[in-house]
Motif scaffolding. Structure first.
Motif, mmCIF file in Angstrom:
data_model
loop_
_atom_site.group_PDB
_atom_site.id
_atom_site.type_symbol
_atom_site.label_atom_id
_atom_site.label_comp_id
_atom_site.label_asym_id
_atom_site.label_seq_id
_atom_site.Cartn_x
_atom_site.Cartn_y
_atom_site.Cartn_z
ATOM 1 N N VAL C 37 0.838 -1.199 0.000
ATOM 2 C CA VAL C 37 0.000 0.000 0.000
ATOM 3 C C VAL C 37 0.874 1.250 0.000
ATOM 4 O O VAL C 37 0.607 2.212 -0.737
ATOM 5 C CB VAL C 37 -0.971 -0.012 1.201
ATOM 6 C CG1 VAL C 37 -1.631 1.343 1.376
ATOM 7 C CG2 VAL C 37 -2.038 -1.069 1.012
ATOM 8 N N LEU C 253 -12.057 7.106 1.517
ATOM 9 C CA LEU C 253 -11.019 6.240 0.939
ATOM 10 C C LEU C 253 -11.644 5.263 -0.061
ATOM 11 O O LEU C 253 -11.145 5.076 -1.174
ATOM 12 C CB LEU C 253 -10.362 5.479 2.094
ATOM 13 C CG LEU C 253 -9.169 4.559 1.881
ATOM 14 C CD1 LEU C 253 -8.490 4.366 3.229
ATOM 15 C CD2 LEU C 253 -9.523 3.210 1.334
ATOM 16 N N ALA C 270 -5.041 5.483 2.837
ATOM 17 C CA ALA C 270 -4.964 4.296 3.683
ATOM 18 C C ALA C 270 -3.787 4.398 4.643
ATOM 19 O O ALA C 270 -3.892 4.035 5.817
ATOM 20 C CB ALA C 270 -4.836 3.045 2.818
ATOM 21 N N LEU C 273 -4.836 6.730 7.295
ATOM 22 C CA LEU C 273 -5.767 6.069 8.218
ATOM 23 C C LEU C 273 -4.999 5.188 9.196
ATOM 24 O O LEU C 273 -5.245 5.199 10.404
ATOM 25 C CB LEU C 273 -6.779 5.239 7.415
ATOM 26 C CG LEU C 273 -7.847 4.494 8.201
ATOM 27 C CD1 LEU C 273 -8.703 5.457 8.998
ATOM 28 C CD2 LEU C 273 -8.738 3.678 7.273
ATOM 29 N N PHE C 274 -4.051 4.445 8.656
ATOM 30 C CA PHE C 274 -3.253 3.562 9.505
ATOM 31 C C PHE C 274 -2.484 4.363 10.550
ATOM 32 O O PHE C 274 -2.447 4.012 11.728
ATOM 33 C CB PHE C 274 -2.299 2.733 8.638
ATOM 34 C CG PHE C 274 -1.341 1.914 9.441
ATOM 35 C CD1 PHE C 274 -1.790 0.821 10.154
ATOM 36 C CD2 PHE C 274 -0.001 2.256 9.505
ATOM 37 C CE1 PHE C 274 -0.921 0.068 10.920
ATOM 38 C CE2 PHE C 274 0.876 1.508 10.260
ATOM 39 C CZ PHE C 274 0.419 0.412 10.966
#
Lengths: 437, 329, 296
Positions: C37, C253, C270, C273-274
């Protein structure tokens, strides 16, 4: 454990997870294989087509057509699989397959995604194959039905379904309210949006239910309002997709009419109120004729063409296409199969569910055979004439973002004291950068 | 009546696992029974009569509060189950009917004729069972090792594993799909079994088991070692049996998660015979993609009721399993 | 370390063997995908057009000037705070009530837990019916003489509705966790405090709450992380609207990746977000010393 069949078309990878991982990040390149008469592959291939229908009879029909193709072309194809992906998650799953380097050979494509798919280069040009297929009669295809799926000379998907929008009416409710039957108004040439609004408002007041429902709109899927504003010859953006036209007088008039019909006349349900015509909760609904299958005998109903607006009557169709992915493993074989799947003979079979884009099949009698709930006259009036010069709902190669942005902007319109012109002006300033993208 | 059993088990397990809990005074379980059972008759002696009546009133008021609070929890399930007996037009009515006007089981028949529903039920069931067993095993081993064995790098490895707790599945679905695809395992059940057992979904289970073992007194294990058991012996013969309650909690968590998994099957599976239930439910649609609500709700009811029944029967075990799983610490 | 005996080394080996499955699994199915990612996030990746171009930090720079993202972050903050507060308060209330050993407790417990097993789709759909302007909830309010709002059409009530529907769906699990923790609170402490004349609220605050504080920590971590993953409910109930009021980060997202085909930018989101989840969890974990009563 018996269900753990590995997929037959690919041998199970033997490489360890970590080993293959490095290769994964490299993007699978799409081979722009020239498409024409398919070369005979070294061994027959398996084709896969993603669809969103889960209906057993439809899938059975597809399979029988495919089996006949396999029998005719054993050297090309050993099987065709129809893979159902739930409607709601169709684009997600299809996109994941593409992103994961597992493109299907053929796929159904939503109308709203059409320009994006067509412009992306992800799909193979079908025109040479269809024209080159003996007995296909490419000229039989209705040109207006193809326009959404074309880019220049090329045709990148075949619109297998062309379902016109029409007005269903609950004649029981309308009669009880002492209102004129729309069927008579059509005959007199007095079937206009204003007449529809008045009947809807009066019937709703009488029945305590709702008047006119633009199905699937729900104050979110605004593109369904195309069925209304087309009567004003309004459009959200210019034909080439570069200019916002929400602020044009036609659109302002259409939206003002709609807003007032909702908030002043009470002819349509207000936001946050859903009413299902087929459950008997509304007097009329604008939807595709294919929804006739949802009707049972709990009330009397009829179907009439779309009313006339100030700019006359404009037909609108909802379409769905099927295309061949360039990144699939056998695009040439897949295109050959598509030519067979949609030839005149098979199109007639498919017409049982999907009004075809073929002139020769668009007549009341051949459609009536497939649509037991509707008479040949109804079909003639609504489908056959409804496909003529029909426009599709708005589409754009940047549609997903536009759709989302417009929805958010139009939310300001769905209140009683909205300033229609101001909201539409805001909408234009919000989407102009997206149109220019 | 069942509450007696609960009180007993509670104190029983407490005295085994009871880190920091004060020793049970004799008769405590019995005390629990009286508090628990009859509301009026066996009230503690030291309270006066007036207090007792007031207490009783308060209790019934609390029951009333619970009953009112239940409505939003129960109504949707009730609606779902009863709507599966209604015709389509009645389901879509704006004001929901509480009871079908003309109940019919027709939708239940169609559940099985439209799709290989029994096969799909079996798929979901066996996948969930394998995932549950696998997760229990993996989590018990890893939880035990992280809690008990001091090996170099243990903390770093634990932190590495914990990362899985923090990754939403939407974030990794695309790369995972690429990995699964490159292994040729699309449209098989392998990714639905292996990834949950070894990947992110198992992390919570590992965490629960580690916390449990941290809270377990070491005396029994030491006794086992003196009796000549090795690490594995201690683990299998002593630690695992003692952790039954925590494993029970892990089992229910894991089973529910696998049973309800939706995005992953939709992405990985493509043929109906391989579908799992949540995915199969979306397939009951009419010729034009509109949901056949009554059939869909009938199928949904068939997937929900057995799980609810199991919960109804096993809930005491479940709650106690959690109570002593070390989640409290 | 150098002096570790053979026996100790053997013990290490057992340890490594026991953690091997989950460690290797995490590497393959968590760390590797996360790495991929991050790699994607450095590219402009249009899945349809099949373009995959290295653009460096461009996707991250784009975040700074993306008004949609700012809205999404604001919505996420409101949603997560609302969800965690309501969820934990209700879960605690239910657990305390169920711990009173009242008649019918078993039944009520099943009632409150039942939505956890009900399919999300059925759950959300029946609530979307109930929340209509003329739906069941407003019908009920009308009986009580209150004019209910048009729940899903106003930014504030839409957010409240999404939170409440989500809380009812999952509060049963947290309730069970709290119930378990409450049953671990020794009766004797309560009894002793009662003899000292402490009232119910006082006993709850100074005995029960500190003793179950570790569970509160765990539950709030799980709930916050879970709140950042809520997607389907928002899709069905509000579609992110009205306006952008309920477009939370994970919904945003998802839109970028699967509706707009912007996989590169979605991957950068992403990663964001992580990082957010990671920081929140670390903060909660750090703060535990101040409010969590006893340590593991």
């Amino acid at each position: 454990m018996s269900a753990l069949h590995p997929r037959t078309r690919r041998t199970a990878g033997t490489a360890a997870v970590l080993g293959t991982a490095l290769a994964l990040t490299a993007c699978a390149g799409g081979t722009d294989a020239p498409v024409g008469e398919p070369e005979t592959p070294s061994e027959p291939v398996d084709l896969r087509m993603t669809v969103w229908t889960a209906d057993e009879t439809q899938l059975g029909l597809f399979q029988s057509i495919a089996d006949a193709y396999v029998a005719d072309n054993p050297e090309l194809v050993s099987s065709v699989t129809f893979e159902t992906i739930p409607f709601e998650d169709y684009t997600t799953a299809l996109t994941t397959q593409l992103a994961g380097g597992n493109a299907p050979d053929l796929a159904w494509i939503f109308e709203s995604n059409a320009p994006e798919f067509v412009a992306s280069g992800a799909l193979v040009d079908l025109r040479p194959v269809l024209e080159g297929t003996e007995g296909y009669a490419y000229d039989d295809l209705v040109p207006s039905a193809l326009s959404l799926w074309q880019d220049g000379e090329g045709l990148y998907a075949y619109p297998f379904s062309n379902s016109p929008f029409a007005m269903f009416v609950n004649t029981d409710q309308i009669e009880a309210a002492g209102q004129p039957n729309p069927v008579d108004l059509v005959a007199d040439g007095r079937w206009t949006f204003d007449a529809a609004r008045d009947i809807a408002a009066a019937t709703a007041a009488d029945s305590g239910k709702q008047g006119l429902v633009v199905r699937d709109f729900d104050y979110q899927a605004w593109e369904n309002l195309a069925t209304v504003w087309s009567g004003w010859k309004a459009a959200p953006w210019s034909a080439d997709g570069t200019q916002c036209t929400f602020t044009e007088p036609e659109m302002v008039d259409a939206m003002t009419w709609f807003h007032d019909a909702v908030f002043t006349d009470g002819a349509l349900p207000t936001p946050g109120t859903t009413a299902d015509f087929f459950a008997g909760d509304a007097a009329m609904t604008i939807t595709q004729i294919s929804r006739a299958s949802s009707l049972d005998d709990s009330f009397h109903w009829d179907i009439v063409p779309m009313p006339e607006g100030p700019a006359g009557k404009q037909n609108v169709v909802g379409q769905a296409g099927v295309g061949v992915f360039a990144a699939g493993e056998h695009p040439d074989v897949a295109a050959d199969f598509l030519a067979y799947f949609t030839n005149a003979e098979n199109a007639e079979q498919l017409a049982a569910y999907f009004p075809p884009p073929r002139q020769s099949l668009l007549n009341g009698d051949s459609l009536a055979a497939a649509n037991p709930k509707l008479t040949a006259d109804q079909l003639e009036a609504v489908v056959v004439e409804g496909v003529e010069d029909a426009v599709t709902k708005p589409a754009h190669k940047n549609f997903a973002k536009l759709s989302e942005t417009v929805r958010a902007e139009l939310d300001a319109l769905w209140v009683e004291d909205a300033d229609v012109e101001a909201v539409l002006a805001d909408t234009c300033s919000a989407i102009t950068p997206l149109l220019e993208d | 009546m069942k509450s007696d059993v609960k009180a007993d088990t509670t104190s029983d397990v407490l005295s085994v696992a009871g880190r920091g809990a004060p020793a049970e005074p004799p008769g405590a379980p019995g005390d629990g029974v009286t508090r628990d059972g009859e509301t009026g008759g066996a009230a503690p002696r030291r309270r006066g009569l007036g207090a007792r009546a007031r207490g009783r009133l308060t209790r019934w008021l609390l029951v009333l509060v619970l009953a009112v609070l239940s409505v939003p929890f129960v109504f949707p399930t009730w609606w779902m189950a009863t709507s599966s007996l209604k015709p389509m037009s009645e389901i879509l009515r704006r004001v929901p009917t509480i009871w079908p006007q003309d109940p019919s089981l027709e939708a239940y028949g169609r559940v099985f004729t439209l799709q290989p529903f029994a096969q799909q039920y079996w798929n979901s069931l066996y996948i969930a069972v394998l995932v549950t067993i696998g997760t229990m095993l993996v989590a018990a081993m890893a939880g035990y090792a992280f809690a008990r064995i001091r090996f170099p790098g243990a903390n770093a490895l634990f932190v590495l594993v914990l990362v899985g707790l923090l990754v939403p599945s939407e974030v990794t679905i695309v790369p995972l799909f690429r990995i699964v695809n490159s292994l040729g395992l699309i449209n098989t059940h392998w990714p639905l079994i292996v990834i949950p057992v070894l990947g992110a979904p198992a992390v919570l289970a590992v965490f629960i088991m580690r916390q449990f073992f941290l809270g377990l007194p070491t005396e029994l294990e030491e006794a086992g070692r003196i009796d000549g058991l090795g690490r594995w012996g201690v683990f299998w013969r002593i630690a695992v049996p003692l952790s039954r309650s925590a494993l029970g909690a892990v089992a229910i968590f894991t089973f529910l998660k696998s049973w309800n998994l939706y995005l992953e099957p939709v992405v990985y599976l493509s043929s109906k015979e391989n579908f799992t239930l949540p995915q199969a439910l979306t397939q009951y649609v009419d010729a034009y993609g509109g949901p056949m609500w009554n059939v869909q709700l009938a199928a949904t009811t068939l997937t929900v009721l057995p799980v609810l029944a199991v919960f109804l029967v096993a809930q005491k075990q479940f709650v106690q399993g959690l109570a002593h799983s070390g989640l409290k610490g | 370390m150098a002096t570790a005996s053979a026996a100790v080394r053997r013990d290490w080996l057992v340890g490594y063997t026991m953690v091997a499955p989950v460690v290797l699994g995490s590497l393959a199915f968590v760390v590797l995908p996360l790495g991929m990612v991050v790699w994607y996030s450095l590219h402009e990746w249009n899945v349809l057009a099949n373009t995959f171009t290295f653009v460096g930090a461009e996707n991250y720079q784009r975040m700074a000037s993306d008004p949609g993202l700012a809205d999404a972050l604001a919505a996420t903050v409101w949603f997560s705070i609302g969800l965690v507060v309501v969820n934990i308060a209700l879960a605690l209330l239910l657990a305390v009530l169920l711990n009173q050993k009242l008649p019918g407790t078993t039944t009520f417990r099943t009632f409150f837990f039942s939505p956890v097993v009900v399919s999300l789709v059925a759950w959300t759909i029946v609530w979307s019916f109930l929340l209509q302007a003329d739906g069941g909830i407003n019908g009920f309010l009308e009986q009580a003489g209150v004019q209910g709002p048009n729940w899903l059409r106003h930014p504030t009530t839409a957010m409240i509705a999404v939170i409440i529907v989500q809380v009812f769906k999952n509060v049963g699990l947290n309730m069970i966790l709290f119930l378990a923790a409450l049953q671990g609170v020794p009766e004797e402490l309560q009894e002793a405090a009662r003899l000292d004349g402490a009232g119910a609220w006082r006993r709850f605050r100074s005995i029960t709450l500190p003793l179950i504080s570790p569970t509160i920590l765990l539950v709030s971590i799980i709930t916050i992380v879970g709140s950042l993953e809520v997607f389907a409910q928002i899709d069905v109930l509000t579609g992110g609207g009205p306006g952008n009021s309920t477009t939370v980060l994970v919904y945003y997202l998802y839109q970028q990746a699967f509706r707009f085909n912007e996989f590169g930018y979605a991957s950068a989101l992403a990663v964001l977000l992580f990082v957010i989840v990671l920081v929140l969890t670390l903060l909660q974990w750090q703060s535990r010393k101040r409010w969590v009563f006893h340590e593991v």
